[in-house]
Design a protein around this motif. Structure first.
Motif, PDB file in Angstrom:
ATOM      1  N   LEU A  42      35.176   7.539  16.189  1.00  0.00           N
ATOM      2  CA  LEU A  42      35.067   8.421  17.354  1.00  0.00           C
ATOM      3  C   LEU A  42      36.192   9.447  17.338  1.00  0.00           C
ATOM      4  O   LEU A  42      37.270   9.182  16.797  1.00  0.00           O
ATOM      5  CB  LEU A  42      35.153   7.605  18.656  1.00  0.00           C
ATOM      6  N   PRO A  43      35.969  10.601  17.930  1.00  0.00           N
ATOM      7  CA  PRO A  43      37.062  11.580  18.040  1.00  0.00           C
ATOM      8  C   PRO A  43      38.257  10.969  18.769  1.00  0.00           C
ATOM      9  O   PRO A  43      38.094  10.114  19.647  1.00  0.00           O
ATOM     10  CB  PRO A  43      36.440  12.718  18.869  1.00  0.00           C
ATOM     11  N   LYS A  44      39.442  11.400  18.399  1.00  0.00           N
ATOM     12  CA  LYS A  44      40.681  10.830  18.946  1.00  0.00           C
ATOM     13  C   LYS A  44      40.724  10.904  20.475  1.00  0.00           C
ATOM     14  O   LYS A  44      41.200   9.987  21.126  1.00  0.00           O
ATOM     15  CB  LYS A  44      41.914  11.519  18.352  1.00  0.00           C
ATOM     16  N   PHE A  45      40.226  11.998  21.066  1.00  0.00           N
ATOM     17  CA  PHE A  45      40.305  12.116  22.520  1.00  0.00           C
ATOM     18  C   PHE A  45      39.426  11.069  23.211  1.00  0.00           C
ATOM     19  O   PHE A  45      39.728  10.637  24.320  1.00  0.00           O
ATOM     20  CB  PHE A  45      39.970  13.537  22.999  1.00  0.00           C
ATOM     21  N   ILE A  46      38.359  10.634  22.558  1.00  0.00           N
ATOM     22  CA  ILE A  46      37.521   9.581  23.133  1.00  0.00           C
ATOM     23  C   ILE A  46      38.190   8.225  22.939  1.00  0.00           C
ATOM     24  O   ILE A  46      38.113   7.356  23.805  1.00  0.00           O
ATOM     25  CB  ILE A  46      36.100   9.605  22.530  1.00  0.00           C
ATOM     26  N   GLN A  47      38.898   8.044  21.826  1.00  0.00           N
ATOM     27  CA  GLN A  47      39.596   6.786  21.584  1.00  0.00           C
ATOM     28  C   GLN A  47      40.711   6.541  22.605  1.00  0.00           C
ATOM     29  O   GLN A  47      41.160   5.415  22.772  1.00  0.00           O
ATOM     30  CB  GLN A  47      40.179   6.758  20.166  1.00  0.00           C
ATOM     31  N   GLU A  48      41.129   7.583  23.285  1.00  0.00           N
ATOM     32  CA  GLU A  48      42.129   7.412  24.339  1.00  0.00           C
ATOM     33  C   GLU A  48      41.567   6.593  25.501  1.00  0.00           C
ATOM     34  O   GLU A  48      42.316   6.020  26.280  1.00  0.00           O
ATOM     35  CB  GLU A  48      42.624   8.766  24.835  1.00  0.00           C
TER      36      GLU A  48
END
Length: 151
Positions: free
Chosen positions: A31-37
């Motif tokens: 997943l994109p890093k911003f979603i992994q947040e």
């Protein structure tokens, strides 16, 4: 929308959102890093390992449908999105009931895998907030679909 149709639609929409969450959690590292947040997706990984796709979706659908039943006993499902005041009230009630429903789920111990994985990591307050937001996501999805159906 008739009550029985609303309950069935809620069951289906909630189950489908659960499948989406499962796909996201199974592919968490991609997943994109911003979603992994949003760590709640990662917290679902061990929960989904304990259930088949169908079992988890059915559980989610049941939770969504029974929560919706409580909500519509308090507030009629909005048929007209032009009444913003009523819409906001309905969504607020949906958020509160959905958030509180998680406490009922934990208290009854009907969903032990959720408690030992997902809720354990989130804690009670964040768990309630996430449950409330999940309820809002389902309600907004239903409201949008209802508008398309009624066009």
């Amino acid at each position: 929308m008739k009550v029985c149709n609303l309950i069935i639609a809620t069951f289906i929409i909630t189950a489908l959102w659960d499948v989406i969450l499962r796909i996201m959690s199974e592919n968490y590292d991609h997943l994109p890093k911003f979603i992994q947040e949003y760590k709640f997706i990662e917290y679902l990984i061990p929960y989904f390992k304990k259930h088949t796709l169908l079992a988890a979706a059915l559980i989610a659908g049941f939770i969504g449908a029974t929560t919706q039943y409580i909500i519509i006993k308090l507030y009629k499902f909005p048929s007209d999105l032009k009444n913003i005041k009523y819409l906001v009230e309905f969504l607020f009630v949906s958020f509160i009931i959905s958030g509180l429903y998680g406490f009922l789920m934990k208290a009854t111990n009907l969903f032990p895998h959720l408690e030992e994985t997902y809720y354990k990591k989130l804690g009670p307050i964040r768990g309630a907030i996430h449950d409330g937001v999940s309820g809002l996501i389902v309600q907004v999805t239903l409201l949008v679909l209802n508008q398309f159906i009624n066009l």
